[in-house]
Design a protein around this motif. Structure first.
Motif: not given
Length: 271
Positions: A205-224
């Motif tokens: 469960i943890i790797p699945l949650c970690f993987a999804w949140d990691g990909a979502a974090s990239n999408a949500r990061t504010y660029t310069l």
């Protein structure tokens, strides 16, 4: 904006505290591997000196995050030996809070009441830090955080370990990569509990949650470029904004809000 506000599981109030704790401990391992503490310490030291602030309030701290290591680095530097750090979170990690607050003579404390990063006012003085957490905020919330810092004359340091620069399709390639990374870095987690091991290797469960949140974090990061949009209209006299990238193999982004020395209301000059 390039940023897309996908959901992250950790953001939901129903997400189990024990699972959120396992996730934040994994993120801390990632911060250590990427050298976040040293890079943030350099930025924080500069902002403290330029603004004259003498305390730090960390927002969205989770189980403590890299700011504990940042403080350790700074306490070794002249002028920062007595620097105080207060950790806060919308969902305080009570285990971490008990552990931190039980240490006598420590200059670190964990605020056990929920702290909404968008509602911190000028009555809470000191340098505000958001390490790997600013991307959780929608644009309106992110703008409110920046406006609050400038209006109250308090410095702020925002640091993200992703730059959201690659093409969008690469976000999804991060899913299997993050899943595998989780399997490799779990033995480095401290404290390493039986629950973390079971729900990583037996029931993943943890790797699945970690993987999804990691990909979502990239999408949500504010660029310069996204940051420029957030900062539009800000930058009053006596308060300046600075954004940039750390460079190197793993590019990281930062945004600093720095009041003129002595202008931070309610705070006092650093030693």
């Amino acid at each position: 904006m390039k940023r897309i506000h996908l959901f992250e599981l950790e953001d939901f109030s129903w997400f189990p505290d024990w699972l959120r704790g396992c996730m934040t401990r994994l993120i801390l391992v990632m911060h250590k591997a990427l050298g976040t503490s040293e890079q943030v310490a350099e930025l924080v030291a500069r902002v403290l000196k330029e603004s004259g602030s003498s305390s730090v309030i960390d927002l969205c701290s989770g189980s403590g995050g890299p700011m504990l290591d940042v403080l350790h680095v700074l306490n070794k530097q002249p002028g920062f030996e007595g620097l105080k750090l207060t950790l806060t979170d919308l969902y305080p990690n009570m285990d971490a809070a008990r552990r931190i607050n039980s240490q006598e003579g420590s200059n670190v404390s964990y605020w056990t009441n929920p702290m909404d990063a968008t509602r911190i006012g000028g009555e809470t003085p000191g340098l505000r830090t958001m390490i790997g957490s600013f991307h959780h905020m929608r644009p309106a919330e992110a703008r409110k955080i920046l406006e609050s810092a400038e209006k109250s004359g308090q410095p702020i340091c925002i640091f993200e370990i992703s730059d959201n620069g690659p093409p969008i399709f690469l976000w999804w390639l991060a899913l299997p990569v993050s899943f595998v990374i989780c399997l490799f870095i779990t033995p480095l987690v401290r404290p390493l509990t039986l629950r973390q091991l079971v729900f990583t290797y037996l029931v993943p469960i943890i790797p699945l949650c970690f993987a999804w949140d990691g990909a979502a974090s990239n999408a949500r990061t504010y660029t310069l470029g996204d940051m420029d949009e957030l900062l539009e209209g800000l930058g009053r006299e006596g308060y300046r904004w600075e954004k940039g990238a750390t460079g190197g193999k793993f590019n990281k982004l930062y945004l600093l809000g720095i009041p003129a020395r002595g202008a931070a209301a309610g705070d006092h000059a650093a030693a």
